[in-house]
Every structure is written in C-alpha cells, then in structure tokens.
Design a protein around this motif. Sequence first.
Motif, PDB file in Angstrom:
ATOM      1  N   THR A  88      82.926  71.948  61.475  1.00 56.26           N
ATOM      2  CA  THR A  88      83.637  73.159  61.065  1.00 56.26           C
ATOM      3  C   THR A  88      84.435  73.826  62.183  1.00 56.26           C
ATOM      4  O   THR A  88      84.785  74.990  62.082  1.00 56.26           O
ATOM      5  N   ILE A  89      84.702  73.094  63.250  1.00 55.44           N
ATOM      6  CA  ILE A  89      85.637  73.601  64.259  1.00 55.44           C
ATOM      7  C   ILE A  89      86.630  72.475  64.516  1.00 55.44           C
ATOM      8  O   ILE A  89      86.238  71.357  64.833  1.00 55.44           O
ATOM      9  N   ASN A  90      87.907  72.772  64.293  1.00 55.53           N
ATOM     10  CA  ASN A  90      88.914  71.720  64.252  1.00 55.53           C
ATOM     11  C   ASN A  90      90.053  71.971  65.229  1.00 55.53           C
ATOM     12  O   ASN A  90      90.412  73.112  65.493  1.00 55.53           O
ATOM     13  N   TYR A  91      90.620  70.880  65.712  1.00 55.75           N
ATOM     14  CA  TYR A  91      91.730  70.963  66.655  1.00 55.75           C
ATOM     15  C   TYR A  91      93.026  71.233  65.901  1.00 55.75           C
ATOM     16  O   TYR A  91      93.274  70.641  64.855  1.00 55.75           O
ATOM     17  N   ASN A  92      93.825  72.096  66.462  1.00 54.16           N
ATOM     18  CA  ASN A  92      95.117  72.443  65.882  1.00 54.16           C
ATOM     19  C   ASN A  92      96.206  71.907  66.802  1.00 54.16           C
ATOM     20  O   ASN A  92      96.439  72.467  67.870  1.00 54.16           O
ATOM     21  N   GLN A  93      96.847  70.808  66.391  1.00 58.83           N
ATOM     22  CA  GLN A  93      97.804  70.160  67.296  1.00 58.83           C
ATOM     23  C   GLN A  93      99.006  71.040  67.618  1.00 58.83           C
ATOM     24  O   GLN A  93      99.608  70.897  68.676  1.00 58.83           O
ATOM     25  N   THR A  94      99.324  71.969  66.728  1.00 61.71           N
ATOM     26  CA  THR A  94     100.477  72.839  66.978  1.00 61.71           C
ATOM     27  C   THR A  94     100.241  73.768  68.164  1.00 61.71           C
ATOM     28  O   THR A  94     101.122  73.955  69.001  1.00 61.71           O
ATOM     29  N   THR A  95      99.039  74.323  68.251  1.00 61.32           N
ATOM     30  CA  THR A  95      98.777  75.280  69.332  1.00 61.32           C
ATOM     31  C   THR A  95      98.062  74.640  70.513  1.00 61.32           C
ATOM     32  O   THR A  95      97.992  75.226  71.592  1.00 61.32           O
ATOM     33  N   GLY A  96      97.480  73.460  70.305  1.00 63.36           N
ATOM     34  CA  GLY A  96      96.693  72.841  71.366  1.00 63.36           C
ATOM     35  C   GLY A  96      95.351  73.523  71.574  1.00 63.36           C
ATOM     36  O   GLY A  96      94.706  73.341  72.608  1.00 63.36           O
ATOM     37  N   LYS A  97      94.928  74.331  70.594  1.00 63.95           N
ATOM     38  CA  LYS A  97      93.636  75.027  70.673  1.00 63.95           C
ATOM     39  C   LYS A  97      92.821  74.660  69.435  1.00 63.95           C
ATOM     40  O   LYS A  97      93.270  73.867  68.614  1.00 63.95           O
ATOM     41  N   VAL A  98      91.657  75.274  69.301  1.00 63.21           N
ATOM     42  CA  VAL A  98      90.817  74.945  68.146  1.00 63.21           C
ATOM     43  C   VAL A  98      90.696  76.130  67.184  1.00 63.21           C
ATOM     44  O   VAL A  98      90.850  77.282  67.572  1.00 63.21           O
ATOM     45  N   LEU A  99      90.414  75.798  65.931  1.00 60.46           N
ATOM     46  CA  LEU A  99      90.280  76.798  64.879  1.00 60.46           C
ATOM     47  C   LEU A  99      88.866  76.807  64.336  1.00 60.46           C
ATOM     48  O   LEU A  99      88.316  75.758  64.020  1.00 60.46           O
ATOM     49  N   LYS A 100      88.283  77.989  64.234  1.00 67.92           N
ATOM     50  CA  LYS A 100      87.018  78.118  63.530  1.00 67.92           C
ATOM     51  C   LYS A 100      86.928  79.508  62.911  1.00 67.92           C
ATOM     52  O   LYS A 100      87.627  80.425  63.321  1.00 67.92           O
ATOM     53  N   CYS A 101      86.027  79.641  61.958  1.00 67.50           N
ATOM     54  CA  CYS A 101      85.819  80.925  61.295  1.00 67.50           C
ATOM     55  C   CYS A 101      85.271  81.942  62.289  1.00 67.50           C
ATOM     56  O   CYS A 101      84.337  81.655  63.034  1.00 67.50           O
ATOM     57  N   ASP A 102      85.864  83.162  62.288  1.00 70.86           N
ATOM     58  CA  ASP A 102      85.357  84.228  63.158  1.00 70.86           C
ATOM     59  C   ASP A 102      84.898  85.428  62.325  1.00 70.86           C
ATOM     60  O   ASP A 102      84.767  86.532  62.839  1.00 70.86           O
ATOM     61  N   LEU A 103      84.695  85.198  61.044  1.00 75.37           N
ATOM     62  CA  LEU A 103      84.291  86.245  60.100  1.00 75.37           C
ATOM     63  C   LEU A 103      85.296  87.405  60.062  1.00 75.37           C
ATOM     64  O   LEU A 103      84.958  88.501  59.602  1.00 75.37           O
ATOM     65  N   CYS A 104      86.513  87.141  60.492  1.00 72.58           N
ATOM     66  CA  CYS A 104      87.592  88.149  60.459  1.00 72.58           C
ATOM     67  C   CYS A 104      87.127  89.483  61.027  1.00 72.58           C
ATOM     68  O   CYS A 104      87.476  90.549  60.502  1.00 72.58           O
ATOM     69  N   GLY A 105      86.318  89.449  62.051  1.00 71.63           N
ATOM     70  CA  GLY A 105      85.882  90.687  62.683  1.00 71.63           C
ATOM     71  C   GLY A 105      84.920  91.509  61.832  1.00 71.63           C
ATOM     72  O   GLY A 105      84.632  92.655  62.153  1.00 71.63           O
ATOM     73  N   GLY A 106      84.418  90.929  60.737  1.00 71.61           N
ATOM     74  CA  GLY A 106      83.423  91.650  59.942  1.00 71.61           C
ATOM     75  C   GLY A 106      83.870  91.984  58.524  1.00 71.61           C
ATOM     76  O   GLY A 106      83.155  92.668  57.785  1.00 71.61           O
ATOM     77  N   ASP A 107      85.033  91.472  58.126  1.00 69.32           N
ATOM     78  CA  ASP A 107      85.534  91.732  56.776  1.00 69.32           C
ATOM     79  C   ASP A 107      86.287  90.494  56.287  1.00 69.32           C
ATOM     80  O   ASP A 107      87.514  90.487  56.203  1.00 69.32           O
ATOM     81  N   PRO A 108      85.552  89.418  55.998  1.00 61.58           N
ATOM     82  CA  PRO A 108      86.198  88.123  55.765  1.00 61.58           C
ATOM     83  C   PRO A 108      87.159  88.116  54.567  1.00 61.58           C
ATOM     84  O   PRO A 108      86.794  88.504  53.462  1.00 61.58           O
ATOM     85  N   GLU A 109      88.375  87.656  54.844  1.00 58.70           N
ATOM     86  CA  GLU A 109      89.424  87.600  53.830  1.00 58.70           C
ATOM     87  C   GLU A 109      89.058  86.671  52.669  1.00 58.70           C
ATOM     88  O   GLU A 109      89.405  86.936  51.525  1.00 58.70           O
ATOM     89  N   CYS A 110      88.384  85.565  52.967  1.00 59.95           N
ATOM     90  CA  CYS A 110      88.073  84.592  51.915  1.00 59.95           C
ATOM     91  C   CYS A 110      87.198  85.221  50.841  1.00 59.95           C
ATOM     92  O   CYS A 110      87.422  85.039  49.644  1.00 59.95           O
ATOM     93  N   ALA A 111      86.197  85.997  51.279  1.00 65.19           N
ATOM     94  CA  ALA A 111      85.283  86.619  50.327  1.00 65.19           C
ATOM     95  C   ALA A 111      86.031  87.630  49.462  1.00 65.19           C
ATOM     96  O   ALA A 111      85.807  87.725  48.251  1.00 65.19           O
TER      97      ALA A 111
END
Lengths: 414, 166
Positions: free
Chosen positions: B107-130
Amino acid sequence: MARYVIVGAGPAGVIAAETLRQQDADGEIVLLGGEPEPPYSRMAIPYYLTGGIEESGTHLRKAQDHYAKLGIEVRQAAVSKVDTGANSLVLADGSALPYDQLLLATGASPVRPPVPGLDLPGVHHCWTLEDARQMADLADPGASVVLMGAGFIGCIILESLLARDVKLTVVEMEDRMLPRMMDQTGGAMIKRWCEDKGTSVLTSTKVTEIKAADGGGLQVVLDSGEQVPAALVVVATGVKSNAELAQDGDIKVDQGIVVDNYLRTSVSNVYAAGDVAQAPDHSTGGWSVLAIQPTAADHGRVAALNMAGVETTYKGNLAMNVLDTAGLVSVSFGRWDGGDGCETAESVDAENFRYMRLVFEEDRVVGALSLGHTDHVGVLRGLIQGDVHLGEWKARLQADPCRIMEAYLGSTLS
Amino acid sequence: MNTGKRLMQKSLHIDPGKCTGCLQCEMACSLDNEGAFNPAKSRIKVFDFHAEGRFVPYTCTQCAEAWCMKACPVDAISVDTLTGAKVVSDALCVGCKVCTIACPFGTINYNQTTGKVLKCDLCGGDPECAKACPTSAITFIDADWTGLERMRDWASKTDSGTRAEA
Ligand SMILES: Cc1cc2nc3c(=O)[nH]c(=O)nc-3n(C[C@H](O)[C@H](O)[C@H](O)COP(=O)(O)OP(=O)(O)OC[C@H]3O[C@@H](n4cnc5c(N)ncnc54)[C@H](O)[C@@H]3O)c2cc1C
Ligand code: SF4
Ligand code: SF4
C-alpha cells in the motif's frame, strides 16, 4: 541499570538503539561508529552523488539532538577486540568499554578482487561517504568512467553515474547484469534498456589490470585485450560481512556472525544484526547473510527487543531488492530462481520492458521477479513471508501473474 | 521514531460488502492529494473481483509495525502524532523505493512522475475517501473497532513483542 553497547552506527545499530530506549527507559545505551560522520545511511549515497540531496540528507536521523534527547550516547570509536570472557570491548585507543548486553552491527565491506592496479589513485569503492566525496570529484560530466561489477550495488551506482552524465562502461564478469537478482529474461531486458540509453555494458568480461595512463588518468585492461581509458574506476564486486571482531572469541562465525531466531550469537549476551549477521532464512530454512537495508532494519529492532528482555522471534531473512535502472524499475523477492518442486508462471512483454515471474511451492508464492511494475509490489512480501495459501487463486495467478494484489486480498480477506 | 499511541485515534473501516465499485473514493483521493481526477494516482484502490462481482477498496492500514517507516534509510516517513498516520515527507524522500517492497500489504507505491512515493496519510484526520463514499463502505471510526484486523494480523503474527500498540 543495564549497559547496552552497540558497535556500528548504520541502520541496524541506530534502530536497535532507538528500540532499546523504547523498551528500557533507564538503561545506558552507547552507540559506537567507526567513521568520522554522524550516523548515516550507505544506501542514500547514490542520491548524494546525483546531487538530489546534501550530505546531511544521508544522515539516518535529521535532528542534531535526536540521540541526546533519547539518552543515546553516540561515540566515534573503532572497536579492535571483543573480550566475551570479561564482557568488555577493547577500543582502538586501547581503552576498555564494559557491557552487559552487546550488539555487533558492524555491517559489511566491499570485496577487493585480485586485480593489479586497484590501489592506484582514481580507483574507488562506492561504500562510505568519504568514497562518495572522492568519486564526486572525479565523475564530472563527460568523464570516462569504468564500473566494475553489475550486481545490485553496481547497478545502483550505475544509475547515479548516468545521472552525472559521465561516459560509462560497465564490465561484468558473469553472463548478464544482476546475476543474483534477475534471471536471463530480466537481466537481458535491463541490459538492452541500458544500451538503448547509450551505456556500454560488457558482460562475460573481466578486468585483468588497471594501469596509470601516460598522459594522466587510468587505462583499464580487459580480458578481450581491449583497453578502456578512465578518469575514474568504481569497484563494486560484492561485499563481505565485517565479522573479524567476533572471530577470535567464542562467537560462532561462518559467512557472517551466526545468530539464532532471537538474533543472539553463540554467546548469550552478544547479539548481531544487519549486514554482519548470518540469520535464519525464511526461504531456505538455513542461514543467510542478506546485505540489504530492510533486513538491517528488521534485525536491529528484533535484536534490541530481545536484548531488553522482550522475547521476540524473528520471522527469518527474506531477500528483497528494488532497483531503478535509468527509469526501469525491477524488483526481486525470495526464491525467484525456483528450484526443486517449484512451479513458475511468467508474463513477458519484452517490447514494453514489462515482466512478472512468480515461483510457487504447492499453493504458496515463494519467490518473484518483476520489471516495469511499481504498484503494489510490496504485497509480494506479504504473500511470501505470510505463507499465504492461495487455494483457487493459484490457478488465477498462473493465468495472469500480475494479479498479485487481487490474489492477496482474495486469499486473506475471504 | 515514535510509533505513537493509537488511543482515541480513528481509523478507516472498510466494508467491502457495501462497495458498488463506483470509484468515488479514488476520484476524491486523487483530486485532494494530486489536484486532478486521476484514479491511477489514488492512494486508495478499489479491486475488482469480476468473477464474484465483488469490489474491495484497499489502502494503508497505518499498521503498528510500520514496515515502510522502519525500512526508510533517510527517515522520510514519520508518525503524525494527531492521527497516528504514517506520513511521507516529500522533502526528505530520495525515491529509493525500499518502503514499497518493505510494506507487506503493497500500500505504498512509487510515483514515477514525482520520483517519490504515495501512501494514505488519512488527509490529516478527515479522509476524503470516507466523505465521498455514497454507500458507507468506507467510514472513519474509532480505531479499536477496525475491520482491517485481518490485514493487521499478519503484522502481529511476525513478532509478539510490539503487539501491545496495535
Ligand atoms: C552505494 C550503496 C547503495 C545501496 N543501496 C541499497 C538499496 O538500494 N537497497 C538496499 O536494501 N540496500 C542497499 N545498500 C545496502 C545497505 O546500505 C546496507 O545493507 C545497510 O547499510 C546495512 O546496515 P548495517 O547497519 O548492517 O551496516 P552499515 O550501514 O554498513 O553500518 C556499519 C557501521 O559499523 C561501523 N563499524 C564497522 N566496523 C567497526 C568497528 N570495528 N568499530 C566501530 N564501528 C565499526 C561502521 O563505521 C558503520 O557505522 C546499499 C549500499 C551501498 C554502499
Ligand atoms: S504503508 Fe504498509 S507498512 Fe506502511 S503503515 Fe501502511 S500498511 Fe504499514
Ligand atoms: S522511497 Fe522515500 S519514503 Fe520510501 S524508503 Fe525511500 S526515501 Fe524513504
């Protein structure tokens, strides 16, 4: 109050020190490093070479007072001897340092092949920050650079050299790149990818000698008779555990310092972790030395828990590597090369540089290789180290090996 | 490195039985985090089990083990003390991808566009997905009641010593 001494300030040693502090608020913790640097991460060196980070970016922890705040005493002091009878270390300056619990996390060192000329100026390993500084001085844009060895570490260095725009020649003794991380199919794809980017890759080729060239610089002699001029030669021909400290005592040493499932050596208050430790192996049931970052991190944590008296069983070494070769990402896990009683499933798209290979034993995945995949590759670790029984998902994976995430969810969430 | 206390913290609860596969969560996640409707860059992913007509939304469980964080060579992942989320600092991340093979849940994936990785950060405590999920297949609730237990199980099985935090 217990005194914990840790020899080695790489990732294994630092994570062990922090874990000890979490478990034991009062114990004395001394962390010894053999290099004149704050604790740093070797594997960040390539990003220092590309200019992506400053030297400080390689430091394992960024806050200056991180260790002091945790009450961890960091000292630069090379250890010259372990006296297990007296529970004491002898430091290079002759002084003694007694311990109650000892962790040896001395890492590994690059192997020096028996090639004449390796001591000439301009020939470097790429192992320490000091090596990196010297390489950075020589690897200017357009400079001719010869890289000896195209194994995992060699290929990582390759990536950062390419980013410095040098004129690169790679010499690998074996018949393909990454002989211990990739099979023929994957290794050939990576080689073709590199050649497409203008890097000359000579496989099945040996360097026989390095000579000082007449007009300055170096001349690298190959077994084909060919000579390649170079301003810099980088030697990446394997690594070997720094187990010497353990050798003259009663600590059992084989390829590395041999430890049990608790990361304990044959001496009960001495532990070993990271590149120096030869630990139980999840894939083979035997023991292995895995000189990789995730293993160093896991070892450091589990060893420290046991040192602090929190009995914790180590799940076993699992080989795992991820590599970016000029934009082509490759991954390998566990027993990717299969073996007796294993079945395999492959999906090859050579044209687009995409490859997935899974190795099964009964209905479990025990090894995997991939090229060109970056999403959800970690789940291969979950499948392998979790000993996940795939049931009906085995057949589905055999039909399409790329559905690893679905297979994991389908087999574990049912 | 402090793995933080999960007391009073909330976590994402996923009930795959309620998921219709509408992908609103992926849209919301990518819009909020990447500034574009781009499910490929979403940190939550809905897996489609065609054969069974079933959908499973899946993302980082903010596991107590935090394999990603411990494997990172440059301390680029840390615990948000407010939410307990393991958060990547783009400023420190060198893009080595070691975390992407260390996380056994993928559940942590490489993003070739930015050269960094992406993972869920719970949107700071108010997750958009939910918030975006129309069927409550994804909810953000008290952490001691979590439907992702099975995924966490794997982590806790590997060593008994640190289970207390889970
Ligand atoms: C260029 C490069 C790239 C790499 N890339 C990757 C990668 O992409 N992925 C990956 O998984 N791994 C990678 N690695 C390997 C990874 O860096 C190592 O596996 C990891 O550093 C091992 O950690 P360790 O703590 O066991 O040992 P080390 O990091 O080697 O630390 C050992 C410590 O012990 C000290 N020491 C040694 N002997 C003594 C003594 N006698 N007295 C006192 N102190 C002593 C040293 O000074 C050092 O502080 C890379 C390595 C290099 C060099
Ligand atoms: S990305 Fe993986 S390892 Fe990291 S916190 Fe999430 S589930 Fe745990
Ligand atoms: S990719 Fe970034 S966050 Fe992940 S381990 Fe490497 S430096 Fe750390």
